[in-house]
Design a protein around this motif. Structure first.
Motif, PDB file in Angstrom:
ATOM      1  N   MET A 121     -51.627  17.201  78.952  1.00  0.00           N
ATOM      2  CA  MET A 121     -51.657  17.381  80.229  1.00  0.00           C
ATOM      3  C   MET A 121     -53.084  17.378  80.837  1.00  0.00           C
ATOM      4  O   MET A 121     -53.392  16.512  81.715  1.00  0.00           O
ATOM      5  N   ASN A 122     -54.000  17.898  80.109  1.00  0.00           N
ATOM      6  CA  ASN A 122     -55.526  17.618  80.401  1.00  0.00           C
ATOM      7  C   ASN A 122     -56.067  16.397  80.450  1.00  0.00           C
ATOM      8  O   ASN A 122     -56.710  15.799  81.057  1.00  0.00           O
ATOM      9  N   ASN A 123     -55.628  15.678  79.105  1.00  0.00           N
ATOM     10  CA  ASN A 123     -55.894  13.970  79.153  1.00  0.00           C
ATOM     11  C   ASN A 123     -55.743  13.341  80.223  1.00  0.00           C
ATOM     12  O   ASN A 123     -56.314  12.315  80.821  1.00  0.00           O
ATOM     13  N   ILE A 124     -54.189  13.354  80.744  1.00  0.00           N
ATOM     14  CA  ILE A 124     -53.696  12.689  81.798  1.00  0.00           C
ATOM     15  C   ILE A 124     -54.427  13.251  83.075  1.00  0.00           C
ATOM     16  O   ILE A 124     -54.892  12.088  83.865  1.00  0.00           O
ATOM     17  N   LYS A 125     -54.832  14.392  83.366  1.00  0.00           N
ATOM     18  CA  LYS A 125     -55.611  14.593  84.608  1.00  0.00           C
ATOM     19  C   LYS A 125     -56.780  14.139  84.467  1.00  0.00           C
ATOM     20  O   LYS A 125     -57.272  13.583  85.534  1.00  0.00           O
ATOM     21  N   GLU A 126     -57.357  14.229  83.333  1.00  0.00           N
ATOM     22  CA  GLU A 126     -58.836  13.603  83.275  1.00  0.00           C
ATOM     23  C   GLU A 126     -58.979  12.050  83.489  1.00  0.00           C
ATOM     24  O   GLU A 126     -59.882  11.461  84.475  1.00  0.00           O
ATOM     25  N   ILE A 154     -56.804  10.688  85.547  1.00  0.00           N
ATOM     26  CA  ILE A 154     -56.563  10.571  87.115  1.00  0.00           C
ATOM     27  C   ILE A 154     -57.838  10.599  87.846  1.00  0.00           C
ATOM     28  O   ILE A 154     -58.176  10.005  88.602  1.00  0.00           O
ATOM     29  N   LYS A 155     -58.559  11.538  87.280  1.00  0.00           N
ATOM     30  CA  LYS A 155     -59.759  12.169  87.833  1.00  0.00           C
ATOM     31  C   LYS A 155     -60.790  11.028  87.883  1.00  0.00           C
ATOM     32  O   LYS A 155     -61.518  10.736  88.695  1.00  0.00           O
ATOM     33  N   LYS A 156     -60.904  10.338  86.551  1.00  0.00           N
ATOM     34  CA  LYS A 156     -61.848   9.272  86.520  1.00  0.00           C
ATOM     35  C   LYS A 156     -61.471   7.964  87.456  1.00  0.00           C
ATOM     36  O   LYS A 156     -62.423   7.410  88.010  1.00  0.00           O
TER      37      LYS A 156
END
Length: 190
Positions: A1-6, A8-10
């Motif tokens: 999940m953190n990789n997906i959020k990262e 999206i944040k980028k």
């Protein structure tokens, strides 16, 4: 999940940089005005790109020639890579580097607008297309990544997304293209 959020944040970070850059936003507004004027004068708007950028070019051309938000008259816009017989013949008989410049030679007219999408800004076929377009009195709008690449010199309007990451650049190209489509449509069909 953190990789997906990262990821999206980028994507959001790139768009926030665009949002905060007043000179960039003024260039978007200038692109809206140039395209609106071209359509008002009976000119056409053409798009070119390679790979994912070709898909984006075709997408944006369709927003004008089909419809965006409004049911309205079709606008003369096209993506230059959609005729595969032409594309493969010219690439085979001449060179892939001239696939766009050659068709601009044949169908480009003074006052037309050519959008070139290249995340690096260095795609030889788009650089050559811009050179031919300028020689015919067409206006050129470059959608690139951070540096603008070689296209920086031949773009009348350069929208160089502040990123070196191809997917993030392409996501912003579609956003910018949609903004231009929306305001051109509103200008022409109030």
């Amino acid at each position: 999940m953190n990789n997906i959020k990262e990821i999206i944040k980028k994507s959001i970070e790139v768009k926030e940089q665009i949002l905060a850059d007043e000179s960039f936003l003024l260039k978007v507004q200038q692109a809206v005005e140039v395209v609106t004027e071209a359509f008002k004068n009976g000119n056409k708007v053409l798009f070119c790109g390679n790979g994912g950028s070709a898909a984006d070019a075709q997408h944006l051309a369709a927003e004008f020639s089909g419809r965006f938000y409004k049911d309205r008259t079709a606008l003369p816009a096209d993506a230059l890579h959609c005729n595969t017989s032409y594309l493969t013949a010219v690439a085979n008989d001449y060179s892939y580097d001239v696939i766009y410049s050659r068709i601009i030679e044949g169908m480009g007219h003074k006052g037309d607008v050519l959008f070139g999408l290249s995340t690096s800004g260095n795609s030889a076929n788009i650089v050559k297309a811009f050179e031919t377009a300028k020689s015919k009195g067409m206006l050129t709008i470059g959608f690139t990544g951070a540096t603008g690449g070689i296209m920086k010199e031949s773009s009348d309007i350069l929208l160089n997304v502040p990123s070196f990451d191809t997917p993030r650049i392409q996501e912003s190209h579609i956003m910018l293209g949609h903004i231009i489509c929306q305001f051109v449509e509103e200008n022409l069909f109030p």
